[in-house]
Design a protein around this motif. Structure first.
Motif, PDB file in Angstrom:
ATOM      1  N   ASP A  86       2.707   8.886   7.041  1.00 31.06           N
ATOM      2  CA  ASP A  86       1.719   8.685   5.975  1.00 31.06           C
ATOM      3  C   ASP A  86       1.251   7.233   6.052  1.00 31.06           C
ATOM      4  OD1 ASP A  86       0.488   7.985   3.523  1.00 31.06           O
ATOM      5  OD2 ASP A  86       1.595   9.511   2.429  1.00 31.06           O
ATOM      6  N   TYR A  87      -0.008   7.021   6.433  1.00 31.81           N
ATOM      7  CA  TYR A  87      -0.473   5.660   6.694  1.00 31.81           C
ATOM      8  C   TYR A  87      -0.359   4.756   5.468  1.00 31.81           C
ATOM      9  CZ  TYR A  87      -3.333   1.757   8.253  1.00 31.81           C
ATOM     10  OH  TYR A  87      -3.772   0.505   8.589  1.00 31.81           O
ATOM     11  N   THR A 126       7.490  10.455  -2.054  1.00 33.40           N
ATOM     12  CA  THR A 126       6.164  10.454  -2.694  1.00 33.40           C
ATOM     13  C   THR A 126       6.272  10.578  -4.210  1.00 33.40           C
ATOM     14  OG1 THR A 126       5.838  12.854  -2.403  1.00 33.40           O
ATOM     15  CG2 THR A 126       5.067  11.406  -0.628  1.00 33.40           C
TER      16      THR A 126
END
Length: 243
Positions: A86-87, A126
């Motif tokens: 996930d950048y 997240t």
């Protein structure tokens, strides 16, 4: 050669020779440690993937003359694969480990270790927006290091807030009488978000609109860059998710 065990999070690595790496770790009990991980670049290595940045491991190390040697590594937190995929999380994590590297030494407190591991875990799961997680981590890491910002009373005179002038080199929010010309001004919503990030009030933080988040990030960046004296190279590459 005497050995010891500790938990550690990998901050960064450097190539050494054809098959080895130098690993910089922030450990739970021994502060920041630089150690050689022998043979980890070989495909047959038993623990090469366990010693990548953002990974947390239970380690056995042998004490060396200049660098210790990693003799065993067992994964405790496999955060790297999820974060790297996930950048936005990756850029936030990169700024976190650079900050930890700059703030700590061999006498680093356990609190810095726990704070970093908690932030990386949150990114990997997240739990919150990566930008909010990063800003909360930066404010708390600086606070643990002795640079807690004031978002209430004036950092100079102690005059009760709220105040609108934010001056990083004076310690945070200051009264109009103490504010130098050209001081950054912070609106009520941004001030509330900054205080929420510092105290862990995630319900309030996540309710902040994007414009308020952007202004808060600017204030956090200014505060971090001032107190670390040399700018964080990774911070300018953080993806804040603003289109």
């Amino acid at each position: 050669m005497p050995t010891y065990r500790d938990e550690g999070v990998v901050l960064r690595t450097h190539l050494l020779g054809e098959a080895d790496r130098i690993v910089t770790l922030l450990t739970r009990e021994h502060g920041k440690v630089r150690a050689v991980a022998r043979g980890v670049r070989r495909t047959s290595s038993r623990f090469g993937a366990r010693l990548e940045p953002f990974m947390v491991a239970d380690l056995q190390l042998a004490v060396g003359r200049s660098l210790d040697v990693v003799t065993q590594a067992v994964t405790l937190g496999a955060y790297a694969p999820v974060i790297v995929a996930d950048y936005r999380a990756y850029t936030a994590a990169t700024a976190m480990v650079e900050t930890a590297d700059r703030l700590t030494d061999e006498d680093a407190s356990r609190q810095q270790y726990l704070l970093l591991v908690g932030a990386l875990r949150s990114l990997a799961r997240t739990e919150h927006d990566p930008s909010l997680t990063l800003d909360a981590y930066l404010l708390r890491a600086l606070s643990v290091a002795g640079w807690a910002p004031s978002f209430g009373d004036c950092a100079v005179t102690g005059e009760p807030g709220p105040h609108r002038a934010f001056v990083p080199h004076l310690g945070g929010m200051v009264s109009e009488d103490a504010a130098p010309p050209g001081a950054m001004r912070i609106d009520e919503g941004t001030l509330l978000l900054l205080a929420s990030l510092l105290t862990g009030d995630w319900a309030t933080a996540e309710g902040a609109p994007q414009g308020v988040r952007a202004r808060a990030s600017g204030a956090v960046s200014a505060y971090v860059q001032w107190h670390l004296e040399r700018g964080l190279r990774s911070l300018e590459h953080v993806d804040r998710g603003v289109s």
